[in-house]
Design a protein around this motif. Structure first.
Motif, short mmCIF file in Angstrom:
data_model
loop_
_atom_site.label_atom_id
_atom_site.label_comp_id
_atom_site.label_asym_id
_atom_site.label_seq_id
_atom_site.Cartn_x
_atom_site.Cartn_y
_atom_site.Cartn_z
N GLY A 153 7.08 5.59 3.10
CA GLY A 153 7.00 4.58 4.14
C GLY A 153 7.28 5.18 5.50
O GLY A 153 7.22 6.40 5.70
N PHE A 154 7.59 4.32 6.45
CA PHE A 154 7.89 4.74 7.82
C PHE A 154 9.04 5.74 7.84
O PHE A 154 10.06 5.57 7.17
CB PHE A 154 8.24 3.50 8.64
N ASP B 276 8.51 8.79 -9.58
CA ASP B 276 7.99 8.80 -10.95
C ASP B 276 6.88 7.78 -11.18
O ASP B 276 6.29 7.75 -12.27
CB ASP B 276 9.12 8.51 -11.94
N LEU B 277 6.60 6.94 -10.19
CA LEU B 277 5.70 5.81 -10.41
C LEU B 277 4.33 6.25 -10.91
O LEU B 277 3.85 5.80 -11.96
CB LEU B 277 5.55 5.00 -9.12
N PHE C 244 0.83 -1.20 0.00
CA PHE C 244 0.00 0.00 0.00
C PHE C 244 0.86 1.26 0.00
O PHE C 244 0.49 2.28 -0.58
CB PHE C 244 -0.92 0.00 1.23
N TYR C 245 2.02 1.17 0.62
CA TYR C 245 2.87 2.36 0.76
C TYR C 245 3.94 2.41 -0.32
O TYR C 245 3.76 3.05 -1.36
CB TYR C 245 3.47 2.41 2.18
N ALA C 246 5.06 1.76 -0.13
CA ALA C 246 6.18 1.88 -1.07
C ALA C 246 5.79 1.48 -2.49
O ALA C 246 6.19 2.13 -3.46
CB ALA C 246 7.35 1.04 -0.59
N GLY C 247 5.02 0.42 -2.63
CA GLY C 247 4.66 -0.07 -3.95
C GLY C 247 3.70 0.80 -4.71
O GLY C 247 3.50 0.62 -5.91
N GLU D 89 11.42 6.39 1.05
CA GLU D 89 10.95 6.40 -0.33
C GLU D 89 11.62 5.29 -1.11
O GLU D 89 12.86 5.21 -1.17
CB GLU D 89 11.24 7.75 -0.99
N ALA D 90 10.81 4.42 -1.72
CA ALA D 90 11.35 3.32 -2.51
C ALA D 90 11.93 3.86 -3.81
O ALA D 90 11.54 4.91 -4.31
CB ALA D 90 10.24 2.31 -2.82
#
Length: 274
Positions: A176-177, A187-188, A168-171, A181-182
């Motif tokens: 995230g916590f 740009d996702l 739900f978060y990084a993806g 940031e992943a």
């Protein structure tokens, strides 16, 4: 170990969802949240609980005299895959995910419906079944039934490609916590938007892929809870998705009747639903 306690996937009563062949209809609605099950069955003529184990709650009843079931799947592809696997083993052949999503295109209001025609398989569950370039496509009869149901009910809807993520978060490009940031998260959403992807959720990719691999019918309809472009967020529209999916099951049953009468293998626009 007694046979009834076995994890044998071919056992009559399924290990995770705890239902058997007499407990479910051929068409099953698949919400993620077990609390949504009662909201869905509120549109039906009648319903009876058949199983409730872990995140999986199953009720079976009738909608406008058509047999119908609902099974909650929990969050994400792995648990949704278990539901499809075990429901198929007890006779279900048509699946409609009924969920919520984040819209990523302008002009998609909170409370609108999104009917998935195919999914970007960013989730990993479907990779366990088939090569990564295999498409996660919705069955066109299910798409047509969902569109017809939304039209009959007068609900605003959009059709198109969904992205299914595993987090739900990084993806989904969220922090995230402690602001983590992943890689690629900046740009996702914009990359998906430019590719005309309509929405993001977490289960459709796995459900559609598995259904196609097994020759089953599947689709997805989600209510927009958030628009990632405008920043608007409200938990709104789940009753519209629930009613539309239930009516779609009735329309699919009519499609099947019309096909049988016409001697056709697949429903098409030349066959009436009246």
């Amino acid at each position: 170990m007694p046979a009834d306690d076995s994890e044998d996937p071919n056992a009559e009563r399924q290990y995770h969802i705890e239902v058997g062949p007499e407990d479910v209809a051929s068409s099953v609605l698949l919400p993620g949240n077990p609390e949504r099950v009662g909201k869905i069955t509120g549109f039906w003529d009648e319903s009876e609980e058949k199983g409730h184990h872990r995140e999986y709650r199953t009720l079976t009843g009738r909608y406008d005299e058509v047999p119908i079931s609902v099974t909650s799947t929990g969050i994400g592809g792995p648990s949704a895959a278990i539901a499809v696997e075990e429901l198929a083993r007890v006779g279900a052949d048509t699946f409609i995910r009924v969920g919520s999503c984040g819209a990523i295109q302008e002009g998609m209001a909170v409370g609108d419906l999104v009917i998935t025609t195919g999914a970007v398989r960013q989730e990993g569950t479907s990779d366990e079944y088939v090569r990564e370039d295999y498409p996660a496509s919705a069955d066109y009869e299910v798409v047509c039934a969902l569109v017809a149901a939304a039209e009959r009910l007068g609900y605003d809807y959009h059709t198109g490609i969904t992205m299914s993520a595993d987090s739900f978060y990084a993806g989904q490009g969220r922090p995230g916590f402690e602001g983590f940031e992943a890689a690629g998260s900046d740009d996702l959403v914009e990359d998906l938007r430019e590719a005309n992807v309509k929405n993001i959720e977490m289960e459709a990719g796995a459900i559609l892929t598995i259904a196609n691999v097994y020759g089953l019918r599947a689709g997805a309809i989600c209510s927009v809870y958030a628009n990632r472009i405008t920043g608007e967020f409200r938990t709104e529209g789940e009753h519209r998705a629930s009613e539309t999916a239930s009516l779609a099951v009735k329309l699919l049953a009519r499609m099947d009747e019309v096909k049988a009468e016409a001697g056709a293998e697949r429903w098409h626009a030349g066959l009436s639903l009246d």
